[in-house]
Design a protein around this motif. Structure first.
Motif, PDB file in Angstrom:
ATOM      1  N   TYR A 131      10.987  58.955  27.735  1.00  0.00           N
ATOM      2  CA  TYR A 131      11.502  60.302  27.495  1.00  0.00           C
ATOM      3  C   TYR A 131      12.421  60.200  26.291  1.00  0.00           C
ATOM      4  O   TYR A 131      12.771  59.091  25.851  1.00  0.00           O
ATOM      5  N   ILE A 132      12.810  61.314  25.736  1.00  0.00           N
ATOM      6  CA  ILE A 132      13.672  61.297  24.556  1.00  0.00           C
ATOM      7  C   ILE A 132      14.984  60.585  24.897  1.00  0.00           C
ATOM      8  O   ILE A 132      15.667  60.958  25.844  1.00  0.00           O
ATOM      9  N   GLY A 133      15.309  59.552  24.137  1.00  0.00           N
ATOM     10  CA  GLY A 133      16.540  58.799  24.351  1.00  0.00           C
ATOM     11  C   GLY A 133      16.401  57.653  25.335  1.00  0.00           C
ATOM     12  O   GLY A 133      17.366  56.891  25.550  1.00  0.00           O
ATOM     13  N   GLN A 134      15.225  57.482  25.939  1.00  0.00           N
ATOM     14  CA  GLN A 134      15.043  56.489  26.994  1.00  0.00           C
ATOM     15  C   GLN A 134      15.283  55.061  26.504  1.00  0.00           C
ATOM     16  O   GLN A 134      15.913  54.249  27.202  1.00  0.00           O
ATOM     17  N   GLU A 135      14.799  54.735  25.330  1.00  0.00           N
ATOM     18  CA  GLU A 135      14.944  53.355  24.837  1.00  0.00           C
ATOM     19  C   GLU A 135      16.408  52.972  24.690  1.00  0.00           C
ATOM     20  O   GLU A 135      16.821  51.868  25.069  1.00  0.00           O
ATOM     21  N   THR A 136      17.206  53.893  24.172  1.00  0.00           N
ATOM     22  CA  THR A 136      18.629  53.611  24.000  1.00  0.00           C
ATOM     23  C   THR A 136      19.319  53.443  25.342  1.00  0.00           C
ATOM     24  O   THR A 136      20.098  52.505  25.549  1.00  0.00           O
TER      25      THR A 136
ATOM     26  N   THR B  83      29.240  65.230  24.014  1.00  0.00           N
ATOM     27  CA  THR B  83      29.133  65.504  22.581  1.00  0.00           C
ATOM     28  C   THR B  83      28.277  64.417  21.935  1.00  0.00           C
ATOM     29  O   THR B  83      27.787  63.513  22.604  1.00  0.00           O
ATOM     30  N   ASP B  84      28.151  64.491  20.620  1.00  0.00           N
ATOM     31  CA  ASP B  84      27.407  63.477  19.873  1.00  0.00           C
ATOM     32  C   ASP B  84      28.081  62.113  19.905  1.00  0.00           C
ATOM     33  O   ASP B  84      27.508  61.120  19.459  1.00  0.00           O
ATOM     34  N   ASP B  85      29.310  62.062  20.416  1.00  0.00           N
ATOM     35  CA  ASP B  85      30.033  60.786  20.458  1.00  0.00           C
ATOM     36  C   ASP B  85      29.737  59.972  21.710  1.00  0.00           C
ATOM     37  O   ASP B  85      30.108  58.798  21.777  1.00  0.00           O
ATOM     38  N   TYR B  86      29.092  60.595  22.717  1.00  0.00           N
ATOM     39  CA  TYR B  86      28.977  59.934  24.022  1.00  0.00           C
ATOM     40  C   TYR B  86      27.566  60.036  24.579  1.00  0.00           C
ATOM     41  O   TYR B  86      26.831  60.981  24.309  1.00  0.00           O
ATOM     42  N   ASN B  87      27.220  59.037  25.404  1.00  0.00           N
ATOM     43  CA  ASN B  87      25.940  59.070  26.111  1.00  0.00           C
ATOM     44  C   ASN B  87      26.169  59.308  27.604  1.00  0.00           C
ATOM     45  O   ASN B  87      27.315  59.222  28.072  1.00  0.00           O
TER      46      ASN B  87
ATOM     47  N   THR C 210      24.608  63.078  24.230  1.00  0.00           N
ATOM     48  CA  THR C 210      24.396  64.162  25.189  1.00  0.00           C
ATOM     49  C   THR C 210      24.367  65.539  24.533  1.00  0.00           C
ATOM     50  O   THR C 210      25.171  65.847  23.655  1.00  0.00           O
ATOM     51  N   ILE C 211      23.430  66.354  25.001  1.00  0.00           N
ATOM     52  CA  ILE C 211      23.377  67.764  24.623  1.00  0.00           C
ATOM     53  C   ILE C 211      23.927  68.616  25.756  1.00  0.00           C
ATOM     54  O   ILE C 211      24.842  69.420  25.572  1.00  0.00           O
ATOM     55  N   ASP C 212      23.389  68.416  26.968  1.00  0.00           N
ATOM     56  CA  ASP C 212      23.904  69.181  28.104  1.00  0.00           C
ATOM     57  C   ASP C 212      23.481  68.549  29.424  1.00  0.00           C
ATOM     58  O   ASP C 212      22.402  67.949  29.534  1.00  0.00           O
ATOM     59  N   LEU C 213      24.345  68.695  30.402  1.00  0.00           N
ATOM     60  CA  LEU C 213      24.044  68.402  31.800  1.00  0.00           C
ATOM     61  C   LEU C 213      23.587  69.706  32.430  1.00  0.00           C
ATOM     62  O   LEU C 213      24.329  70.696  32.436  1.00  0.00           O
ATOM     63  N   THR C 214      22.366  69.739  32.944  1.00  0.00           N
ATOM     64  CA  THR C 214      21.814  70.958  33.517  1.00  0.00           C
ATOM     65  C   THR C 214      21.349  70.706  34.953  1.00  0.00           C
ATOM     66  O   THR C 214      21.166  69.565  35.363  1.00  0.00           O
TER      67      THR C 214
ATOM     68  N   VAL D  98      19.955  65.399  32.342  1.00  0.00           N
ATOM     69  CA  VAL D  98      20.666  65.494  31.064  1.00  0.00           C
ATOM     70  C   VAL D  98      19.660  65.521  29.921  1.00  0.00           C
ATOM     71  O   VAL D  98      18.718  64.730  29.885  1.00  0.00           O
ATOM     72  N   PHE D  99      19.872  66.433  29.006  1.00  0.00           N
ATOM     73  CA  PHE D  99      19.098  66.459  27.773  1.00  0.00           C
ATOM     74  C   PHE D  99      19.904  65.716  26.709  1.00  0.00           C
ATOM     75  O   PHE D  99      21.092  65.995  26.515  1.00  0.00           O
ATOM     76  N   VAL D 100      19.243  64.751  26.074  1.00  0.00           N
ATOM     77  CA  VAL D 100      19.922  63.895  25.093  1.00  0.00           C
ATOM     78  C   VAL D 100      19.120  63.857  23.803  1.00  0.00           C
ATOM     79  O   VAL D 100      17.931  64.181  23.770  1.00  0.00           O
TER      80      VAL D 100
END
Length: 328
Positions: A235-240, A214-218, A67-71, A59-61
C-alpha cells in the motif's frame, strides 16, 4: 478563564455520557465495485477482511509514510463511509483521486454537507443507547455499525467515540440532526464544546492533523500501531513503515505532559542541556496546562521521565489512545 462549564462537561465524559457534535468533521463516500481493493491499497489497515457492518481506523500516508489523516472507515453494503478530520476532506479526496486509474471502478463523493455526526462519550453511553432501543450493538467490536431507528429516524450507529473512552458515533441525514441531538440530550447526554473535546483528546493522546499528524511524522511515531496491518502486502507508504518496524527505526514517540503554565507549540523539550523533542499541542485547564510532545527515542523516553519545557520541569505521561507496538 472560566472553567465551570468545562467541569460539568468533563464529568459527563468521564463518568456519565457526553454528546459532541462532530459534524464539522468530513464524510467521504467511496463507492463502485473496486472500492475495497482501492482503500486496501491506499491506507494502512486491512480492508479485505472487512464485511458490511464492520469498520476500522486507518491512516492515509504519503509514499514516504508521512501522515495525512487518521480516519475511521465504515463498510456498508454498496460503499465505504470515511469519517475524516476537520478541514481535510478536500485534501484527502484530491490525494485519493490521483491513484484512481483508467480501469479502476471507484467513485469518491464528499457527503459532509448532507450528513451530521455526533459522538456519545462515556461509560453511561451504553445505558443511553439501550434506553433508545439500540441495545443489540452493545459489546460489538470497534467500528461495528448498524442502521438503527433512534427517536423515530434512521441513524447509523457505530462502536467507538473517537477517543479511548467507551462510546458511540452516530451519523444521520443533516435535516434530522437537530431532532437527533435533542433526543440524545433528553435521554441524558450532556453536550460538550470544542474546547472540552480538545481537552479530552489531549488527555487521551489522540493525534490530530496540523499538530501531531504532519509531514514531519509517521503513524508509528504518532502511536497509531493499532491502525496498521503488517501482513496485508503493498500500500502507499508500506515499504517505509515496514523498514521502520524491521530495523527499529522509530526516531521519536508521542507522549503527554502536564505543565504549570502555557507554552507555544513547537517549544523545545529538554533533558538537562539536551534537546530531546518538541511540544505539538497544549491547552490550559483548571489544573494547569496539558500537552502532547514528540520525544526522541534515543532519549530512552518512558512514563515518569523528567523533562523540562520553558524552564518548567514535568514528567512524561503515557496516554490510553496511543499504541507503541504491533497489535495482536
Amino acid at each position: 478563564m472560566n472553567f465551570e462549564k468545562d467541569t460539568a462537561a468533563l464529568a459527563a465524559a468521564r463518568s456519565g455520557v457526553a454528546l459532541y457534535d462532530r459534524s464539522q468533521w468530513g464524510r467521504i463516500e467511496v463507492s463502485d465495485v473496486d472500492r475495497i481493493r482501492f482503500l486496501h491499497n491506499q491506507s494502512t489497515n486491512d480492508f479485505k477482511i472487512l464485511k458490511p457492518g464492520e469498520g476500522c481506523d486507518t491512516v492515509f500516508v504519503t509514499s514516504t509514510a508521512r501522515t495525512i489523516d487518521l480516519t475511521t472507515a465504515y463498510v456498508l453494503e454498496n460503499s465505504v463511509l470515511l469519517l475524516v478530520s476537520p478541514n481535510l476532506t478536500e485534501k484527502l479526496i484530491t490525494f485519493l483521486d490521483r491513484y484512481i486509474f483508467f480501469a479502476d471502478k471507484v467513485k469518491l463523493a464528499d457527503v459532509t454537507t448532507q450528513t451530521a455526526t455526533f459522538s456519545l462519550i462515556g461509560s453511561e453511553s451504553h445505558a443511553l443507547l439501550e434506553k433508545l432501543g439500540a441495545a443489540d450493538l452493545i459489546g460489538q467490536p470497534d467500528a461495528s455499525h448498524r442502521l438503527l431507528n433512534l427517536a423515530g429516524q434512521d441513524v447509523r450507529v457505530a462502536i467507538g467515540s473517537g477517543l479511548a473512552t467507551a462510546g458511540y458515533t452516530l451519523i444521520a441525514d443533516v435535516d434530522r440532526a437537530a431532532a437527533l441531538q435533542q433526543s440524545l440530550i433528553e435521554a441524558g447526554a450532556v453536550a460538550i464544546s470544542d474546547r472540552t473535546w480538545e481537552q479530552l483528546r489531549i488527555e487521551q493522546g489522540r493525534p490530530m492533523p496540523g499538530h501531531e499528524l504532519t509531514d514531519d511524522y509517521n503513524p508509528l511515531e504518532a502511536g497509531l500501531w493499532n491502525t496498521i496491518s503488517f501482513n496485508k502486502g503493498c500500500y502507499i507508504g508500506q515499504e517505509t513503515i515496514a523498514r521502520l518496524d524491521t530495523y527499529n527505526g522509530v526516531k521519536q514517540q508521542l507522549w503527554g505532559v502536564q505543565l504549570n503554565a502555557l507554552a507555544e507549540p513547537g517549544t523545545v523539550v529538554m533533558v538537562g542541556a539536551e534537546k530531546v523533542g518538541k511540544l505539538t499541542s497544549i491547552l490550559e485547564t483548571e489544573k494547569g496546562a496539558i500537552g502532547l510532545a514528540y520525544i526522541r527515542t534515543k532519549a530512552n523516553a518512558k512514563a515518569g521521565m523528567q523533562v523540562t519545557i520553558n524552564n518548567t520541569q514535568t514528567e512524561l505521561i503515557d496516554l490510553p489512545f496511543l499504541t507503541r507496538e504491533k497489535q495482536p
